[in-house]
Structure formats: C-alpha cells, structure tokens
Design a protein around this motif. Structure first.
Motif, PDB file in Angstrom:
ATOM      1  N   MET A   1      10.926   5.142   4.417  1.00  0.00           N
ATOM      2  CA  MET A   1      10.356   4.396   5.543  1.00  0.00           C
ATOM      3  C   MET A   1      11.412   3.440   6.118  1.00  0.00           C
ATOM      4  O   MET A   1      12.080   2.744   5.355  1.00  0.00           O
ATOM      5  N   THR A   2      11.558   3.419   7.435  1.00  0.00           N
ATOM      6  CA  THR A   2      12.510   2.477   8.032  1.00  0.00           C
ATOM      7  C   THR A   2      11.898   1.072   8.030  1.00  0.00           C
ATOM      8  O   THR A   2      10.686   0.913   7.835  1.00  0.00           O
ATOM      9  N   ASN A   3      12.743   0.068   8.286  1.00  0.00           N
ATOM     10  CA  ASN A   3      12.229  -1.304   8.367  1.00  0.00           C
ATOM     11  C   ASN A   3      11.168  -1.441   9.449  1.00  0.00           C
ATOM     12  O   ASN A   3      10.162  -2.118   9.274  1.00  0.00           O
ATOM     13  N   ASP A   4      11.413  -0.764  10.593  1.00  0.00           N
ATOM     14  CA  ASP A   4      10.447  -0.847  11.702  1.00  0.00           C
ATOM     15  C   ASP A   4       9.104  -0.249  11.311  1.00  0.00           C
ATOM     16  O   ASP A   4       8.046  -0.791  11.632  1.00  0.00           O
ATOM     17  N   ALA A   5       9.177   0.892  10.612  1.00  0.00           N
ATOM     18  CA  ALA A   5       7.919   1.536  10.195  1.00  0.00           C
ATOM     19  C   ALA A   5       7.170   0.637   9.214  1.00  0.00           C
ATOM     20  O   ALA A   5       5.939   0.500   9.286  1.00  0.00           O
ATOM     21  N   ALA A   6       7.921  -0.006   8.299  1.00  0.00           N
ATOM     22  CA  ALA A   6       7.283  -0.905   7.322  1.00  0.00           C
ATOM     23  C   ALA A   6       6.635  -2.083   8.057  1.00  0.00           C
ATOM     24  O   ALA A   6       5.499  -2.471   7.763  1.00  0.00           O
ATOM     25  N   LEU A   7       7.355  -2.599   9.039  1.00  0.00           N
ATOM     26  CA  LEU A   7       6.844  -3.738   9.816  1.00  0.00           C
ATOM     27  C   LEU A   7       5.544  -3.364  10.529  1.00  0.00           C
ATOM     28  O   LEU A   7       4.543  -4.092  10.494  1.00  0.00           O
ATOM     29  N   ASN A   8       5.561  -2.201  11.169  1.00  0.00           N
ATOM     30  CA  ASN A   8       4.360  -1.762  11.889  1.00  0.00           C
ATOM     31  C   ASN A   8       3.207  -1.514  10.936  1.00  0.00           C
ATOM     32  O   ASN A   8       2.050  -1.819  11.240  1.00  0.00           O
ATOM     33  N   ALA A  23       2.988 -12.357  13.318  1.00  0.00           N
ATOM     34  CA  ALA A  23       4.388 -12.300  13.751  1.00  0.00           C
ATOM     35  C   ALA A  23       5.233 -12.155  12.487  1.00  0.00           C
ATOM     36  O   ALA A  23       5.137 -12.978  11.577  1.00  0.00           O
ATOM     37  N   ILE A  24       5.996 -11.075  12.412  1.00  0.00           N
ATOM     38  CA  ILE A  24       6.776 -10.826  11.183  1.00  0.00           C
ATOM     39  C   ILE A  24       8.245 -10.613  11.541  1.00  0.00           C
ATOM     40  O   ILE A  24       8.563  -9.810  12.431  1.00  0.00           O
ATOM     41  N   ASP A  25       9.113 -11.311  10.860  1.00  0.00           N
ATOM     42  CA  ASP A  25      10.559 -11.153  11.058  1.00  0.00           C
ATOM     43  C   ASP A  25      10.981  -9.781  10.525  1.00  0.00           C
ATOM     44  O   ASP A  25      10.826  -9.511   9.326  1.00  0.00           O
ATOM     45  N   PRO A  26      11.530  -8.905  11.404  1.00  0.00           N
ATOM     46  CA  PRO A  26      11.888  -7.556  10.952  1.00  0.00           C
ATOM     47  C   PRO A  26      12.997  -7.552   9.897  1.00  0.00           C
ATOM     48  O   PRO A  26      13.166  -6.576   9.181  1.00  0.00           O
ATOM     49  N   GLU A  27      13.732  -8.662   9.799  1.00  0.00           N
ATOM     50  CA  GLU A  27      14.822  -8.728   8.805  1.00  0.00           C
ATOM     51  C   GLU A  27      14.356  -9.317   7.469  1.00  0.00           C
ATOM     52  O   GLU A  27      15.158  -9.544   6.560  1.00  0.00           O
ATOM     53  N   LEU A  28      13.065  -9.599   7.373  1.00  0.00           N
ATOM     54  CA  LEU A  28      12.538 -10.206   6.143  1.00  0.00           C
ATOM     55  C   LEU A  28      12.866  -9.332   4.932  1.00  0.00           C
ATOM     56  O   LEU A  28      12.572  -8.132   4.932  1.00  0.00           O
ATOM     57  N   PRO A  29      13.485  -9.915   3.890  1.00  0.00           N
ATOM     58  CA  PRO A  29      13.739  -9.075   2.707  1.00  0.00           C
ATOM     59  C   PRO A  29      12.415  -8.690   2.050  1.00  0.00           C
ATOM     60  O   PRO A  29      11.419  -9.405   2.164  1.00  0.00           O
ATOM     61  N   GLY A  30      12.398  -7.543   1.393  1.00  0.00           N
ATOM     62  CA  GLY A  30      11.191  -7.133   0.652  1.00  0.00           C
ATOM     63  C   GLY A  30      10.088  -6.585   1.535  1.00  0.00           C
ATOM     64  O   GLY A  30       8.930  -6.485   1.106  1.00  0.00           O
ATOM     65  N   ILE A  31      10.465  -6.233   2.765  1.00  0.00           N
ATOM     66  CA  ILE A  31       9.425  -5.827   3.722  1.00  0.00           C
ATOM     67  C   ILE A  31       8.696  -4.542   3.261  1.00  0.00           C
ATOM     68  O   ILE A  31       7.498  -4.384   3.492  1.00  0.00           O
ATOM     69  N   GLU A  33       8.062  -3.721   0.154  1.00  0.00           N
ATOM     70  CA  GLU A  33       7.110  -4.098  -0.891  1.00  0.00           C
ATOM     71  C   GLU A  33       5.877  -4.747  -0.262  1.00  0.00           C
ATOM     72  O   GLU A  33       4.736  -4.463  -0.640  1.00  0.00           O
ATOM     73  N   LEU A  34       6.122  -5.606   0.748  1.00  0.00           N
ATOM     74  CA  LEU A  34       4.986  -6.234   1.437  1.00  0.00           C
ATOM     75  C   LEU A  34       4.106  -5.177   2.096  1.00  0.00           C
ATOM     76  O   LEU A  34       2.873  -5.293   2.115  1.00  0.00           O
ATOM     77  N   ALA A  35       4.757  -4.138   2.629  1.00  0.00           N
ATOM     78  CA  ALA A  35       3.984  -3.078   3.301  1.00  0.00           C
ATOM     79  C   ALA A  35       3.033  -2.417   2.307  1.00  0.00           C
ATOM     80  O   ALA A  35       1.873  -2.141   2.622  1.00  0.00           O
ATOM     81  N   LYS A  36       3.485  -2.193   1.097  1.00  0.00           N
ATOM     82  CA  LYS A  36       2.622  -1.579   0.073  1.00  0.00           C
ATOM     83  C   LYS A  36       1.466  -2.516  -0.279  1.00  0.00           C
ATOM     84  O   LYS A  36       0.328  -2.093  -0.440  1.00  0.00           O
ATOM     85  N   GLU A 153       0.885   1.444  -7.515  1.00  0.00           N
ATOM     86  CA  GLU A 153       0.955   1.710  -6.072  1.00  0.00           C
ATOM     87  C   GLU A 153       2.414   1.849  -5.614  1.00  0.00           C
ATOM     88  O   GLU A 153       2.719   2.619  -4.706  1.00  0.00           O
ATOM     89  N   ALA A 154       3.322   1.143  -6.294  1.00  0.00           N
ATOM     90  CA  ALA A 154       4.750   1.238  -5.923  1.00  0.00           C
ATOM     91  C   ALA A 154       5.278   2.648  -6.118  1.00  0.00           C
ATOM     92  O   ALA A 154       6.162   3.091  -5.389  1.00  0.00           O
ATOM     93  N   VAL A 155       4.749   3.381  -7.118  1.00  0.00           N
ATOM     94  CA  VAL A 155       5.250   4.740  -7.356  1.00  0.00           C
ATOM     95  C   VAL A 155       4.359   5.791  -6.694  1.00  0.00           C
ATOM     96  O   VAL A 155       4.540   6.991  -6.911  1.00  0.00           O
ATOM     97  N   GLY A 156       3.376   5.339  -5.914  1.00  0.00           N
ATOM     98  CA  GLY A 156       2.551   6.284  -5.153  1.00  0.00           C
ATOM     99  C   GLY A 156       1.226   6.642  -5.804  1.00  0.00           C
ATOM    100  O   GLY A 156       0.478   7.473  -5.284  1.00  0.00           O
TER     101      GLY A 156
END
Ligand code: FMN
Length: 281
Positions: A1-8, A23-31, A33-36, A153-156
């Motif tokens: 997943m790209t950063n943009d896809a994770a953000l969306n 409002a989410i900073d696209p450069e946020l580290p761990g994005i 993991e947050l998406a999951k 969930e991290a491993v699917g």
C-alpha cells in the motif's frame, strides 16, 4: 500500500466510524500501522486455511509483550487446540457458529493465582486481597487480548472476541481445568477472513473523547444522532426480542442495547468469581 492509499484508507474508515473528517499529515510515520488500526472490524467468517502453529506462537508472544500492571504479568492465554475441549465450549454457545468455524480459538484469562503464591513462597503477608486483585488481572487480560488482535490484524488475520464464554463459566473453567483465582475474560476466534467485513460506526468523539473534565452535554441528543448516523451505514438486520417488545418503526443502536440489557445476564458472575477464591470487597 502506498502512503496515499494508507492515508485515504484512514480517512474513509474514521469518517465512517465517527462521522467526522480528519486532517492527516501524509508524511506521518507509522501511517500504515494507523491504517490497520483505524480499519479494525471483527471477523466472523473465515476461509478454511489453517494458521501455522509457529505463527500462532509468535502472535501470542507479541501479545504477552503488552504492558502489565506493576509488572505482575497476570494474563495467560489458553490455546484451545483439543477438538473435544473446543466442542465442549462450542456446545455452551450454540448461536455463534463462528466459534466452531474459526481455525483457531484462544481464551484469555486473568490469573490471580500467582501473586498470593509468590507472597507465600517469599514468606510475606498478603493484606491486599480485595477487588483490586481481580480488576488488575482482568485489565491485564484485556490489554493482552487487544494486543493479540493488533498483531493478528497486522499479518492479515481476522478476529472476533467472545465474551459469551462467560455465560457458562463453570463448564468453561472445568474444560480448561482453570485453577482457583483464574478467570476467563474472553475467548477469541482467529482466522483468515473470508470476506472484507464492515466498519462499525462508534459514538461520536464529542461523546467519548473528553478534554480535561466532563461538562454539561445533551447525552440523549447525542445518542439519537448516533442512532441515526449508524442506521444510515449499518442498519440492524433484525430486531431483538420482537415477541416481547414488538416491531420498532425505527430500530437504532440504543433500542438494541436497551432490549439486550432488559434481560438479566450473567447475574451469577460475582458469586462465581467469589467461589473461585477472589474477594470482591
Ligand atoms: C470483550 C469483547 C467481547 C465480545 N464478545 C463477543 C461475543 O461473545 N460474540 C460476538 O460475536 N462478538 C463479540 N464481540 C465483538 C463485538 O460485538 C464487536 O467488537 C462490536 O460489535 C463492534 O464491532 P467491531 O469490532 O467490528 O468494530 C466482543 C468484543 C469484545 C471487545
């Protein structure tokens, strides 16, 4: 997943969940993991694919790496791999077929046995035999359960916690041969999801996120707004106990929870916990 896809993905999940935009900073580290985490959903349908024992072992180790109150380490995980024991548990909860279907089933228990034993072994008094002992063990178990779910969930994998094991505590305790002062907190179905599942909307953050102190608010109005937002996204497929309460024209979350808790459940929980050696005073 790209950063943009994770953000969306985070934006969509949290907008469905809470009914607000973030409002989410696209450069946020761990994005990723947050998406999951934001995309969490309970899974009750699984593909027949089994879970490698080594993977399950790894996930349990990750889960038991969770923080523990005073480093007391009062949670154990019981992996129910024996088909007969699993069958015995399933028989107590016939209306949840996902417990039988899940490739793996675990039970997270609060363990209050070790601490008084340690005091005894070290020749020390134990003047702290009160409700806090049970509370500490249950909190530890809940944190380990949540950490297991995050790891899975991290491993699917997909999971569904099962508090219904507390409907028949004696049977479950006998099947798992739980010692005194070891209480089942929740079971957990684990498997590879057979379908994507759905986001469950939560109460708005205006209701559950408090800054500094509780002020005046219109709780009934907030619950009504949540009922309506939730009904748009996840309407209930069936109404609870229609014979008793009739068919509601609008059936929201609050009606469902009020109906659920109009029936006595687990009224023997306190006496069971006492009978297993905990003091609840
Ligand atoms: C402690 C706990 C116990 C639960 N017990 C059950 C259960 O017995 N059966 C079940 O199908 N789901 C159970 N669930 C799952 C909840 O129903 C689910 O988390 C809730 O509906 C919100 O859905 P979501 O997890 O998809 O966001 C439990 C969840 C938790 C945290």
């Amino acid at each position: 997943m790209t950063n943009d896809a994770a953000l969306n993905s985070i934006k969509m999940a949290l907008s469905d969940r809470f009914g607000e935009e973030f409002a989410i900073d696209p450069e946020l580290p761990g994005i990723h993991e947050l998406a999951k985490i934001a995309d969490h959903r309970s899974h009750r349908r699984y593909s027949p694919r089994s879970i490698e024992p080594d993977l399950l072992h790894l996930l349990c180790a990750c889960a038991l790496s969770a923080p523990s109150k005073s480093d007391l380490q009062q949670c154990d995980i019981v992996v129910v791999s024996d088909a007969q024991i699993r069958k015995g548990i399933v028989a107590t909860i016939p209306d949840m077929p996902w417990i039988e279907d899940a490739p793996a089933f675990l039970v997270f228990v609060g363990n209050g046995e070790r601490l008084p034993l340690i005091s005894k072994l070290r020749g020390k008094p134990f003047p702290n035999d009160h409700l806090d002992q049970l509370f500490n063990a249950i909190v530890d178990a809940a944190i380990v359960l949540t950490t297991f779910m995050r790891a899975a969930e991290a491993v699917g994998l997909g999971c569904c916690p099962i508090s219904a094991i507390r409907d028949h505590l004696q049977t479950v305790s006998d099947l798992l041969r739980l010692p005194n002062r070891v209480i089942p907190v929740a079971g957990l179905c684990v498997g590879w999801p057979a379908q994507a599942g759905e986001i469950t909307p939560r109460l708005s953050l205006g209701t559950t996120l408090v800054e500094n102190s509780y002020g005046e608010h219109n709780l009934a109005g907030e619950i009504d707004a949540y009922d309506r937002r939730r009904a748009e996204l996840r309407p209930y497929r069936r109404q609870r106990n229609v014979d008793h309460w009739g068919e509601a024209r609008f059936y929201g979350w609050s009606e469902d929870k009020a109906r659920q808790y109009a029936e006595p459940t687990r009224v023997d929980f306190g006496s069971f916990v006492r009978s297993r050696g905990f003091c609840l005073d």
